[in-house]
Structure formats: C-alpha cells, structure tokens
Enzyme design. Structure first.
Site, PDB file in Angstrom:
ATOM      1  N   GLY A  13       0.684  -1.183  -0.134  1.00  0.00           N
ATOM      2  CA  GLY A  13       0.020  -0.228  -0.034  1.00  0.00           C
ATOM      3  C   GLY A  13       1.030   1.385  -0.111  1.00  0.00           C
ATOM      4  N   LYS A  78       5.677  21.918 -11.320  1.00  0.00           N
ATOM      5  CA  LYS A  78       7.215  21.827 -11.748  1.00  0.00           C
ATOM      6  C   LYS A  78       7.401  21.793 -13.150  1.00  0.00           C
ATOM      7  CE  LYS A  78      10.469  17.712 -12.110  1.00  0.00           C
ATOM      8  NZ  LYS A  78      10.853  16.356 -11.912  1.00  0.00           N
ATOM      9  N   VAL A 185       1.934 -10.160   5.274  1.00  0.00           N
ATOM     10  CA  VAL A 185       1.884 -11.540   4.324  1.00  0.00           C
ATOM     11  C   VAL A 185       3.433 -12.337   5.057  1.00  0.00           C
ATOM     12  CG1 VAL A 185       2.476 -12.542   2.187  1.00  0.00           C
ATOM     13  CG2 VAL A 185       1.074 -10.317   2.409  1.00  0.00           C
TER      14      VAL A 185
HETATM   15  P1  FAD Z   1       6.793   1.039  -0.930  1.00  0.00           P
HETATM   16  O1  FAD Z   1       6.485   2.511  -0.697  1.00  0.00           O
HETATM   17  O2  FAD Z   1       7.957   0.523  -0.113  1.00  0.00           O
HETATM   18  O3  FAD Z   1       5.368   0.248  -0.309  1.00  0.00           O
HETATM   19  C1  FAD Z   1       5.638  -1.091  -0.108  1.00  0.00           C
HETATM   20  C2  FAD Z   1       4.432  -1.563   0.700  1.00  0.00           C
HETATM   21  O4  FAD Z   1       4.307  -3.052   0.656  1.00  0.00           O
HETATM   22  C3  FAD Z   1       4.240  -1.090   1.887  1.00  0.00           C
HETATM   23  O5  FAD Z   1       2.880  -0.782   1.911  1.00  0.00           O
HETATM   24  C4  FAD Z   1       4.381  -2.109   2.627  1.00  0.00           C
HETATM   25  O6  FAD Z   1       3.807  -1.980   3.931  1.00  0.00           O
HETATM   26  C5  FAD Z   1       3.883  -3.591   1.995  1.00  0.00           C
HETATM   27  N1  FAD Z   1       4.445  -4.607   2.381  1.00  0.00           N
HETATM   28  C6  FAD Z   1       5.889  -5.108   2.247  1.00  0.00           C
HETATM   29  N2  FAD Z   1       6.066  -6.414   2.642  1.00  0.00           N
HETATM   30  C7  FAD Z   1       4.607  -6.548   3.083  1.00  0.00           C
HETATM   31  C8  FAD Z   1       4.434  -7.935   3.885  1.00  0.00           C
HETATM   32  N3  FAD Z   1       5.109  -8.570   4.221  1.00  0.00           N
HETATM   33  N4  FAD Z   1       3.008  -7.789   4.180  1.00  0.00           N
HETATM   34  C9  FAD Z   1       2.075  -6.941   3.720  1.00  0.00           C
HETATM   35  N5  FAD Z   1       2.554  -5.648   3.251  1.00  0.00           N
HETATM   36  C10 FAD Z   1       4.059  -5.622   2.853  1.00  0.00           C
HETATM   37  N6  FAD Z   1       9.999   8.340  -7.355  1.00  0.00           N
HETATM   38  C11 FAD Z   1       9.526   9.334  -8.053  1.00  0.00           C
HETATM   39  O7  FAD Z   1       8.783   9.206  -8.927  1.00  0.00           O
HETATM   40  N7  FAD Z   1       9.885  10.796  -7.991  1.00  0.00           N
HETATM   41  C12 FAD Z   1      10.776  10.951  -6.841  1.00  0.00           C
HETATM   42  O8  FAD Z   1      11.062  12.062  -6.524  1.00  0.00           O
HETATM   43  C13 FAD Z   1      11.229   9.773  -6.171  1.00  0.00           C
HETATM   44  N8  FAD Z   1      12.174  10.051  -5.295  1.00  0.00           N
HETATM   45  C14 FAD Z   1      12.938   8.982  -4.607  1.00  0.00           C
HETATM   46  C15 FAD Z   1      13.687   8.940  -3.790  1.00  0.00           C
HETATM   47  C16 FAD Z   1      14.342   7.765  -3.190  1.00  0.00           C
HETATM   48  C17 FAD Z   1      15.646   7.928  -2.308  1.00  0.00           C
HETATM   49  C18 FAD Z   1      13.851   6.665  -3.347  1.00  0.00           C
HETATM   50  C19 FAD Z   1      14.261   5.318  -2.663  1.00  0.00           C
HETATM   51  C20 FAD Z   1      12.589   6.443  -4.278  1.00  0.00           C
HETATM   52  C21 FAD Z   1      12.154   7.456  -4.880  1.00  0.00           C
HETATM   53  N9  FAD Z   1      11.201   7.502  -5.777  1.00  0.00           N
HETATM   54  C22 FAD Z   1      10.942   8.649  -6.507  1.00  0.00           C
HETATM   55  C23 FAD Z   1      10.634   6.392  -6.214  1.00  0.00           C
HETATM   56  C24 FAD Z   1       9.221   6.244  -5.341  1.00  0.00           C
HETATM   57  O9  FAD Z   1       9.433   6.488  -3.909  1.00  0.00           O
HETATM   58  C25 FAD Z   1       8.544   4.827  -5.346  1.00  0.00           C
HETATM   59  O10 FAD Z   1       8.581   4.449  -6.807  1.00  0.00           O
HETATM   60  C26 FAD Z   1       6.961   4.747  -5.060  1.00  0.00           C
HETATM   61  O11 FAD Z   1       6.930   5.113  -3.766  1.00  0.00           O
HETATM   62  C27 FAD Z   1       6.616   3.508  -5.065  1.00  0.00           C
HETATM   63  O12 FAD Z   1       7.081   2.513  -3.869  1.00  0.00           O
HETATM   64  P2  FAD Z   1       6.402   1.189  -3.915  1.00  0.00           P
HETATM   65  O13 FAD Z   1       4.752   1.698  -3.355  1.00  0.00           O
HETATM   66  O14 FAD Z   1       6.588   0.131  -4.869  1.00  0.00           O
HETATM   67  O15 FAD Z   1       7.153   0.716  -2.387  1.00  0.00           O
END
Ligand code: FAD
Length: 509
Positions: A13, A78, A185
């Site tokens: 999420g 932006k 999970v």
């Molecule tokens: P996450 O935010 O890590 O979410 C993972 C989810 O999985 C969470 O809800 C967690 O609770 C859940 N989860 C994990 N394991 C389990 C489990 N066992 N059981 C249940 N739930 C679980 N992108 C841009 O477009 N612009 C930017 O300026 C930018 N800056 C960034 C800067 C940095 C330093 C980084 C690292 C990333 C940046 N990004 C940027 C990328 C962006 O943050 C991510 O692409 C975006 O937030 C998506 O993350 P996600 O949802 O894939 O992962």
C-alpha cells in the site's frame, strides 16, 4: 475458452499499491473483486515527490480535479529540473518540460543555436526555453492552449507529498469497492502443478486467494522475487548510487534563501562529491535528500553534507534508504505483475519511478489477461517494459558519464564503459547535433538536447542541411528569447498561483 479474472490481490500500500488500486477500480467496473493488503508495521518507502508531465494524464483518467489534488497533497508545480554543478562546478542548466521555441524550419532550432553559439552570438540554450523563462523568475501558470502563443511551448508536472497522495488514492479506491486489509503477508502459496501464486497467507491466519496478483511490496518483492524467484539485473556499474538520506526542512523565507526563491516551480538536483542532492518545494515544507554511492562516501559524510545544505531548519532526522539500481528480469511472471519498486529502481534523478508505476498500470490494462494467462501477452508486456527501462537507464547514465568533475565518483563515471545504445547517441550528437531516438522513448529529443548541451557535449558541426537553407536563425533566436522574457514576467508568481487559484476551496453554488 478460459474464464475471466475475477479476483485481484494487490500486495503493498505504498504509491504503487494505491495508484494500481485506484486505476484498476476505475477501469474494471463489474465482476472483479480487488483486495489490497498492506502492513503498517513495515510501512512504505515514503519518498517519491517529484513527477514528470504524464502524471497529469493519470490523474485525469481517474477524474481527479487538479486544484483538489494540489490541495490534498500539499502539492506544487514543476516546470523541469535545474542541474547545478553537474558538468563541472559553477555551471548549471535546466532540463525543461516542453520545447526550445518551436520548429520554424526544416532544420531543428538547436542547429541554429549551435551555429550562433559557435560564432559567440548565442545565449545559453536555457534562454530559449519558455519553461526556464518562467521557472527562473519563480512564475507559474498552465500553458496557453493557443499554439501561436509562446506560452504554449512548455509543459508541467507536480511535486507532492507521497504519503498524502497515497491516502488520497486510497480514499478514491475504497469508494469504488477496493477492500483494504491491514496485515503482514507471511507466506505465499504456489499451485504445485502450475507454479502460479494461489494465495497469500497473513501472519494473523487470514488467507487471500486470487486469479491475478500485483506485487507492490516495494524492494522486498515478496511475490515476484521471493516466491517466483525472478532475478534482478544489477545496473550498479552504470548507476552507482545505492543509498539516499532524506530529510524535510522548513520552507519559511529565511536568510539562507532569497525571498521568492524558496517556493520554486522546479526541482533542483545539485551534484555533490559522492552523488547529488535533491530539493523539492512543497506547500508545507521542502523535501531534500542526498543520493550517493556508498563506495565513494560514508553515511556520516553524506549526512553532514545534506544537513549543511538545507534552506531552512530540518524538520526530522535524516532517514537512510538503501537500494540497488537495476530491473527485475521479467516484470510479469505467471499470474504476478510487479509494479513499483518490486520491479526495479533506477534512482530518482529524473523522477521516473512514479511514471513507471503509471506505465506498468497502462500496460496491464492494455494487455489485461483472462484466466488463461497467455504467454504471448506476458511476453509482449515484458518486451515493452524492458525497453522502457533501458531507454530511461541510458538517459540517466548520460548525466553521470558526461562530466568534468574531479572527485572519485565522477572520474569513475566519466571513465566507465557505457551501453552501446548510449554511445551511439552521444556520438551522433557530438558530430552533427543529431538526436537519435530508438523505439518509443519516455524522454524525447528536447530532454536529450538539454542534457547533452548541459553536460557540455556540444556538437562539433551543425546539421549539414543548414548550409542549404536561407533562414537567418540568429535573428529568429534573439526575438524568441525576448518574447519569452516578456511573456514570463506577465505570469503570476508560483506562490500566488497556488495561494489564489488552487488553495482557495471552490465556492459552493
Ligand atoms: P513502498 O513504498 O516500499 O511500499 C511497499 C508496500 O508493501 C508497503 O505498503 C508495505 O507495507 C508493503 N509490504 C511489504 N512487505 C509486506 C508484507 N510482508 N506484508 C504486507 N505488506 C507488505 N519516484 C518518483 O517518481 N519521484 C521521486 O522524486 C522519487 N524519489 C525517490 C527517492 C528515493 C531515495 C527513493 C528510494 C525512491 C524515490 N522514488 C521517486 C521512487 C518512489 O518512492 C517509489 O517508486 C514509490 O514510492 C513506490 O514505492 P512502492 O509502493 O513500490 O514501495
């Protein structure tokens, strides 16, 4: 005939999970149950605040009102990214959204610029970008719809608070029937015959079965990586930064920042000894981070550099994030599609991660499966996704490779062996200023032009065709720059635009 997909389970999420849930709940109107599982204990990566123009299409497709979106996410506008000290210390350039002027001849504008530049008669390339004319003056308004108006030659995206955006989309998705489950999970059960994911088990004993699973579990990649064992292609040798420290700071005008310069309508990326620092202005705070290579600088030195280079007081302790640049070997495997960080990460330099989430969702809808999961469909999805990532990868490497800085990281990047696909592009530009595009590319010729020239890859010759034209490009360029300056000063300030036209709640009628 195979049966339709009736149950979709999204694990995660963060931005990826809720963008996917919102888009699927909007697109799949009947006969499909969507469940999203997330764990508050694990949390989200919590960054991801700068975007690129296609995000507008994502929000529009959901039917989000722009003003409400900006209010709800403490967002700002932006016009591009300013790169400070990248080519060499003391030199800056702007990667604008939009074009440099507009085509006025068979030969592209930048060849006339290059010709005038070689004669010492041109201004910096930035001076022919409407986005920079507005951004450098702290001005913003949406572009004009009239193609004859110079104010039609730019585009824009947003900065926003990633947590607030996810919360906003969560509300949207839940209103459209998405079931939200809080839990961790603990086990992913595979069908022993097919190897497909059959169900996810939570540590509290709940079990969720499904037809299609979307892995939005972030860097953990619980389904695509841990359960299905799809490997990761490591790109650290090209994109060496592997850590970031992130910290928000106060954005009230201070002695450190000139009045009007704290709420800039652009992202700033400043090169540092071991990487680069981002600065992202939001309404309620400024987001900052130092993205660095742990092989070239220690965490403590990175933290010192970051904390000594904030506009205002830090609002929290810096948070350390670790990552490995690269991509998942396949993005769609059996009945699992990886969207978000589970599918790979190419570092945030050009704000491409949220876009790749959007692109993953768009492809999933374009190739939406039935219960048969035809390999022809998954293969095409993966082919397009690999191409998208590789073209973005090359664009990012361009920033690092073409530099004249004198620290270990930068010397290593200048000396590194680059992909052939990028080498070809650099050589075409170096020789005749030609901007080679292969397949569909996210970053078009303007973006490549900005970075080639900004990183001092100045063409040795203009397009040979220019010698056969009668157009006086130098004259035209002077008028263009003057028209842009005149148009920019008539725009409202970014702060005024947000305060008076966006933040004011609509009056009920
Ligand atoms: P996450 O935010 O890590 O979410 C993972 C989810 O999985 C969470 O809800 C967690 O609770 C859940 N989860 C994990 N394991 C389990 C489990 N066992 N059981 C249940 N739930 C679980 N992108 C841009 O477009 N612009 C930017 O300026 C930018 N800056 C960034 C800067 C940095 C330093 C980084 C690292 C990333 C940046 N990004 C940027 C990328 C962006 O943050 C991510 O692409 C975006 O937030 C998506 O993350 P996600 O949802 O894939 O992962």
């Amino acid at each position: 005939m195979t049966s339709p997909v009736k149950k979709i389970v999204i694990v995660g999420g963060g931005s990826a999970g809720w963008m996917t849930a919102a888009a699927l709940s909007n697109a799949l109107q009947t006969n499909c149950q969507i469940t999203l599982i997330e764990s508050e204990d694990i949390g989200t990566v919590g960054v991801g605040e700068a975007t690129i123009p296609p995000i507008k299409l994502f929000n529009e497709t959901l039917g989000l009102d722009e003003s409400e979106f900006i209010r709800r996410t403490q967002g700002s506008f932006k016009l591009g990214i300013q790169f400070v000290d990248w080519a060499e210390k003391g030199r800056s350039y702007f990667h604008p959204f939009g074009s440099y002027g507009r085509p006025f001849d068979l030969v592209h504008v930048h060849h006339y610029w290059q010709q005038a530049n070689a004669r010492g008669e041109a201004r910096a390339l930035d001076e022919y970008s409407m986005a920079w004319a507005a951004a450098s003056r702290g001005r913003f308004a949406p572009p004009s719809p009239d193609p004859r108006n110079v104010l039609s030659t730019y585009d824009y995206a947003y900065h926003f608070d990633a947590g607030l955006y996810a919360a906003y989309l969560r509300e949207y998705a839940q209103k459209r029937g998405v079931i939200h489950v809080e839990g961790k999970v603990s086990h992913v059960a595979l069908n022993p015959e097919t190897g497909f994911v059959g169900a996810v088990h939570l540590s509290n004993g709940q079990v969720f079965d499904g037809d299609l699973f979307i892995d939005c579990s972030g860097f953990r990649a619980l389904l695509i990586g841990e359960a299905l064992k799809v490997g990761y292609e490591d790109w650290t040798h090209w994109l060496p930064c592997d850590r970031a420290l992130a910290v928000p700071c106060d954005n009230a005008p201070s002695s450190r920042v000139a009045l009007g310069q704290n709420f800039t309508p652009y992202t700033r990326a400043t090169a540092r000894a071991g990487g680069w620092q981002w600065r992202i202005p939001l309404q309620h705070r400024t987001g900052n981070g130092y993205v660095y290579s742990s092989a070239h600088i220690t965490d403590d030195d990175a933290a010192d550099t970051l904390m000594n280079n904030l506009d205002g007081a830090a609002l929290a302790e810096p948070r350390l994030l670790r990552f490995k640049t690269g991509r998942r070997k396949t993005f769609w495997e059996k009945n699992v599609v990886a969207i978000g960080l589970s599918s790979g990460f190419m570092e945030p330099l050009e704000s491409t991660s949220l876009h790749l989430i959007q692109a993953g969702i768009a492809k999933l809808l374009a190739f939406f499966p039935d219960g048969g999961f035809d390999p022809l469909v998954t293969a095409e999805y993966n082919r397009i996704a690999v191409n998208e990532c590789e073209r973005i990868r090359d664009f990012l490497i361009l920033h690092y490779h073409l530099n004249r800085r004198d620290e270990a990281l930068w010397r290593d990047c200048a000396a590194m062996q680059i992909p052939d696909s990028l080498h070809t592009k650099i050589e075409h530009f170096r020789r005749f200023g030609r901007l080679i595009q292969r397949d569909a590319e996210l970053f078009g010729p303007t973006s490549w032009l900005a970075v080639h020239v900004g990183q001092l890859n100045i063409p040795q010759n203009p397009d040979p065709l220019i010698h056969h034209r009668r157009v006086d490009g130098g004259d035209w360029l002077g008028k263009l720059s003057a028209a842009m300056s005149a148009a920019a000063v008539r725009l409202p300030s970014h702060r005024d635009y947000v305060d008076t036209r966006v933040r004011v709640a609509p009056v009920a009628v």
